[in-house]
Design a protein around this motif. Structure first.
Motif, PDB file in Angstrom:
ATOM      1  N   ALA A  36       0.745  -1.401  -0.103  1.00  0.00           N
ATOM      2  CA  ALA A  36      -0.033  -0.040  -0.134  1.00  0.00           C
ATOM      3  C   ALA A  36       0.614   1.069  -0.227  1.00  0.00           C
ATOM      4  O   ALA A  36       0.619   1.947  -0.732  1.00  0.00           O
ATOM      5  N   ILE A  37       1.880   1.226   0.741  1.00  0.00           N
ATOM      6  CA  ILE A  37       2.644   2.468   0.372  1.00  0.00           C
ATOM      7  C   ILE A  37       3.145   2.914  -0.396  1.00  0.00           C
ATOM      8  O   ILE A  37       3.657   3.566  -1.201  1.00  0.00           O
ATOM      9  N   LEU A  38       3.795   1.177  -1.134  1.00  0.00           N
ATOM     10  CA  LEU A  38       4.538   1.595  -2.943  1.00  0.00           C
ATOM     11  C   LEU A  38       3.506   2.062  -3.685  1.00  0.00           C
ATOM     12  O   LEU A  38       3.867   2.487  -4.316  1.00  0.00           O
ATOM     13  N   VAL A  39       1.986   1.848  -3.371  1.00  0.00           N
ATOM     14  CA  VAL A  39       1.307   2.408  -4.575  1.00  0.00           C
ATOM     15  C   VAL A  39       1.332   3.681  -4.240  1.00  0.00           C
ATOM     16  O   VAL A  39       0.356   4.601  -4.689  1.00  0.00           O
ATOM     17  N   PHE A  40       0.544   3.613  -3.087  1.00  0.00           N
ATOM     18  CA  PHE A  40      -0.834   5.329  -2.718  1.00  0.00           C
ATOM     19  C   PHE A  40       0.548   5.937  -2.145  1.00  0.00           C
ATOM     20  O   PHE A  40       0.136   7.196  -2.215  1.00  0.00           O
ATOM     21  N   HIS A  41       1.598   5.799  -2.121  1.00  0.00           N
ATOM     22  CA  HIS A  41       2.269   6.875  -1.688  1.00  0.00           C
ATOM     23  C   HIS A  41       3.732   7.280  -2.572  1.00  0.00           C
ATOM     24  O   HIS A  41       3.806   8.462  -3.095  1.00  0.00           O
ATOM     25  N   ILE A  42       4.285   5.991  -2.866  1.00  0.00           N
ATOM     26  CA  ILE A  42       5.741   6.441  -3.405  1.00  0.00           C
ATOM     27  C   ILE A  42       4.367   6.345  -5.389  1.00  0.00           C
ATOM     28  O   ILE A  42       5.394   7.949  -5.704  1.00  0.00           O
ATOM     29  N   ARG A  43       4.326   5.795  -5.669  1.00  0.00           N
ATOM     30  CA  ARG A  43       3.848   5.683  -6.613  1.00  0.00           C
ATOM     31  C   ARG A  43       2.805   7.241  -7.271  1.00  0.00           C
ATOM     32  O   ARG A  43       3.199   7.873  -7.888  1.00  0.00           O
ATOM     33  N   TRP A  44       1.785   6.962  -6.872  1.00  0.00           N
ATOM     34  CA  TRP A  44       0.647   7.626  -6.603  1.00  0.00           C
ATOM     35  C   TRP A  44       0.185   8.815  -5.750  1.00  0.00           C
ATOM     36  O   TRP A  44      -0.356   9.667  -6.249  1.00  0.00           O
ATOM     37  N   ILE A  62      -1.364   9.899  -2.784  1.00  0.00           N
ATOM     38  CA  ILE A  62      -2.576   9.783  -2.294  1.00  0.00           C
ATOM     39  C   ILE A  62      -2.551  10.786  -1.374  1.00  0.00           C
ATOM     40  O   ILE A  62      -2.712  10.694  -0.618  1.00  0.00           O
ATOM     41  N   PHE A  63      -1.952   9.515  -0.633  1.00  0.00           N
ATOM     42  CA  PHE A  63      -1.632   9.028   1.059  1.00  0.00           C
ATOM     43  C   PHE A  63      -0.180   9.624   1.599  1.00  0.00           C
ATOM     44  O   PHE A  63       1.108   9.045   0.644  1.00  0.00           O
ATOM     45  N   PRO A  64      -0.186  10.112   2.697  1.00  0.00           N
ATOM     46  CA  PRO A  64       1.415   9.968   2.714  1.00  0.00           C
ATOM     47  C   PRO A  64       1.214   8.774   3.837  1.00  0.00           C
ATOM     48  O   PRO A  64       0.561   7.505   3.943  1.00  0.00           O
ATOM     49  N   GLY A  65       3.242   8.444   3.760  1.00  0.00           N
ATOM     50  CA  GLY A  65       3.714   6.793   3.847  1.00  0.00           C
ATOM     51  C   GLY A  65       3.812   6.401   5.005  1.00  0.00           C
ATOM     52  O   GLY A  65       4.159   5.468   5.950  1.00  0.00           O
ATOM     53  N   SER A  66       4.025   7.777   6.321  1.00  0.00           N
ATOM     54  CA  SER A  66       4.545   7.360   7.119  1.00  0.00           C
ATOM     55  C   SER A  66       3.927   8.873   8.681  1.00  0.00           C
ATOM     56  O   SER A  66       3.339   9.941   8.559  1.00  0.00           O
ATOM     57  N   GLY A  67       4.069   8.558   9.698  1.00  0.00           N
ATOM     58  CA  GLY A  67       3.721   9.557  11.006  1.00  0.00           C
ATOM     59  C   GLY A  67       2.167   9.694  10.763  1.00  0.00           C
ATOM     60  O   GLY A  67       1.153   8.815  10.288  1.00  0.00           O
ATOM     61  N   HIS A  80      -3.137  10.948   7.091  1.00  0.00           N
ATOM     62  CA  HIS A  80      -2.506   9.626   7.483  1.00  0.00           C
ATOM     63  C   HIS A  80      -2.762   8.695   8.540  1.00  0.00           C
ATOM     64  O   HIS A  80      -2.359   7.663   8.239  1.00  0.00           O
ATOM     65  N   LEU A  81      -4.077   8.968   9.076  1.00  0.00           N
ATOM     66  CA  LEU A  81      -5.185   7.906   9.395  1.00  0.00           C
ATOM     67  C   LEU A  81      -5.350   6.894   8.087  1.00  0.00           C
ATOM     68  O   LEU A  81      -5.826   5.465   8.427  1.00  0.00           O
ATOM     69  N   ALA A  82      -5.603   7.520   7.317  1.00  0.00           N
ATOM     70  CA  ALA A  82      -6.624   6.832   5.822  1.00  0.00           C
ATOM     71  C   ALA A  82      -5.997   5.158   5.673  1.00  0.00           C
ATOM     72  O   ALA A  82      -6.289   4.480   5.676  1.00  0.00           O
ATOM     73  N   LEU A  83      -4.918   5.286   5.281  1.00  0.00           N
ATOM     74  CA  LEU A  83      -4.372   4.078   4.490  1.00  0.00           C
ATOM     75  C   LEU A  83      -3.886   3.534   5.780  1.00  0.00           C
ATOM     76  O   LEU A  83      -4.546   2.130   5.372  1.00  0.00           O
ATOM     77  N   PRO A  84      -3.139   3.475   6.582  1.00  0.00           N
ATOM     78  CA  PRO A  84      -3.308   2.119   7.313  1.00  0.00           C
ATOM     79  C   PRO A  84      -4.063   1.846   8.067  1.00  0.00           C
ATOM     80  O   PRO A  84      -4.782   0.423   8.478  1.00  0.00           O
ATOM     81  N   ALA A  85      -5.525   3.104   8.359  1.00  0.00           N
ATOM     82  CA  ALA A  85      -6.580   2.364   9.324  1.00  0.00           C
ATOM     83  C   ALA A  85      -7.567   1.462   7.708  1.00  0.00           C
ATOM     84  O   ALA A  85      -7.838   0.413   8.055  1.00  0.00           O
ATOM     85  N   LEU A  86      -7.270   1.460   6.591  1.00  0.00           N
ATOM     86  CA  LEU A  86      -7.467   1.253   5.482  1.00  0.00           C
ATOM     87  C   LEU A  86      -6.588  -0.386   5.069  1.00  0.00           C
ATOM     88  O   LEU A  86      -7.215  -1.321   5.180  1.00  0.00           O
ATOM     89  N   VAL A  87      -5.593  -0.505   5.615  1.00  0.00           N
ATOM     90  CA  VAL A  87      -5.007  -1.569   5.526  1.00  0.00           C
ATOM     91  C   VAL A  87      -5.680  -3.067   6.039  1.00  0.00           C
ATOM     92  O   VAL A  87      -5.229  -3.514   6.264  1.00  0.00           O
ATOM     93  N   LEU A  88      -5.195  -1.777   7.899  1.00  0.00           N
ATOM     94  CA  LEU A  88      -5.749  -3.154   8.963  1.00  0.00           C
ATOM     95  C   LEU A  88      -6.903  -3.461   8.564  1.00  0.00           C
ATOM     96  O   LEU A  88      -7.388  -4.848   9.209  1.00  0.00           O
ATOM     97  N   ALA A  89      -8.078  -2.643   8.177  1.00  0.00           N
ATOM     98  CA  ALA A  89      -9.542  -3.247   8.109  1.00  0.00           C
ATOM     99  C   ALA A  89      -9.502  -4.148   6.614  1.00  0.00           C
ATOM    100  O   ALA A  89     -10.114  -5.325   7.272  1.00  0.00           O
ATOM    101  N   ILE A  90      -9.034  -3.837   6.023  1.00  0.00           N
ATOM    102  CA  ILE A  90      -9.078  -5.202   4.301  1.00  0.00           C
ATOM    103  C   ILE A  90      -8.708  -6.722   4.929  1.00  0.00           C
ATOM    104  O   ILE A  90      -9.119  -7.623   4.974  1.00  0.00           O
TER     105      ILE A  90
END
Length: 323
Positions: A152-160, A162-167, A188-198
């Motif tokens: 998710a960090i590789l796709v949504f932070h590094i490549r696109w 869209i979301f922060p990758g840390s912090g 900042h909460l969106a990506l880790p919460a979505l990964v954990l929820a999915i």
């Protein structure tokens, strides 16, 4: 109900004491001590021994245990963190709200996703859509959440980007007004919460699907259909209501797994919560932080299990009648 709560609270306190005692002795029996991280040739033997005496590490294990347990029980004093140089309780108090925010958000999202996917799959049981949902949920459930977080960090932070990758917030976000600061925290909460929820919703969706298929075979469901009720009303009103009881039990079982997932996700995303603090403490052999973090984590799991039992008793009329 009062008798039930008292019994559960006494059992919870006893269980917490066992967890803390086991953690304390396991840490003490492990090779080395916190002094070993100061691998500095400039330190003399006398200086090292002075540090060991200052931290009370030169005393026998049982003396350390009794002294530590006395401070915890009577003063709620977990000691001074070796790496933060301040009381471990204050470090945990600062990190715990972020863990609760991440865990609660992920818990709500995972049950929303699980209910929707499970109901969708049960309504189309045996169809190609059902097969796709079941296969996808099995694949996602089999993927370790830390690998999913890295992707998710590789796709949504590094490549696109869209979301922060840390912090948990941008630099200088604490100086913003309430609304911009809240939006930055949610970003900042969106990506880790979505990964954990999915990663957890996949298992819930399969559980909901199987429960709904069992309920849809009951006689009262056929009666509801014979009255002319629509398929959606039968599913969402009559059938889904009877899956609340097993879902309430599933909440209690999923809380320890959710807490473990939160700790892992915090390390991957650099989310400064309880898991990240315990991870740093384990690397540095910070005994007070490890013990305090373990205690707070155990309290969260015990309180969550107690809440799940209360939800079960509230959702199941038979238990209320017996009470």
């Amino acid at each position: 109900m009062t008798h039930f709560l008292l019994r559960r609270l006494v059992a919870a306190l006893f269980l917490l004491l066992i967890v803390l005692s086991l953690t304390f002795f396991i840490l003490q029996l492990a090779p080395g001590d916190p002094i070993s991280r100061f691998n500095n040739p400039r330190l003399t033997v006398e200086q090292v021994e002075h540090m060991r005496r200052a931290w009370g590490l030169d005393r026998p294990i049982h003396i350390q245990y009794l002294s530590w347990m006395k401070r915890v029980i009577f003063h709620w004093d977990w000691g001074i963190s070796f790496i933060h140089r301040r009381p471990a309780a204050s470090v945990i108090a600062q990190a715990l709200p972020l863990t609760l925010l991440l865990g609660t958000t992920a818990l709500v999202l995972q049950y929303c996703f699980g209910l929707l996917l499970g109901a969708f799959s049960a309504r189309r049981a045996g169809s190609p859509e059902d097969a796709v949902v079941r296969l996808s949920s099995l694949v996602v459930y089999s993927i370790p959440n830390f690998w999913l977080a890295l992707m998710a960090i590789l796709v949504f932070h590094i490549r696109w980007n869209i979301f922060p990758g840390s912090g948990s917030g941008s630099i200088g976000a604490e100086t913003l007004d309430f609304l911009p600061r809240t939006l930055d925290r949610l970003h900042h909460l969106a990506l880790p919460a979505l990964v954990l929820a999915i990663s957890s919703a996949a298992g819930i969706s399969r559980f909901v699907r199987n429960s709904l298929l069992d309920v849809l075979k009951q006689d009262y469901i056929q009666t509801a259909r014979s009255t002319g009720a629509s398929q959606d009303r039968v599913l969402w009103v009559h059938a889904l209501r009877n899956t609340v009881v097993p879902l309430a039990q599933l909440v209690g079982l999923s809380l320890p797994t959710m807490l473990n997932g939160v700790l892992m996700i915090e390390v991957v995303f650099g989310w400064p919560g309880l898991g990240f603090a315990i991870f740093q403490a384990c690397l540095s052999r910070d005994y007070p932080m490890i013990l305090a973090g373990t205690a707070y984590g155990a309290v969260l799991v015990i309180c969550g299990s107690l809440l799940a039992d209360l939800l079960h008793r509230w959702a199941d009329p038979r238990l209320r009648v017996e009470a």
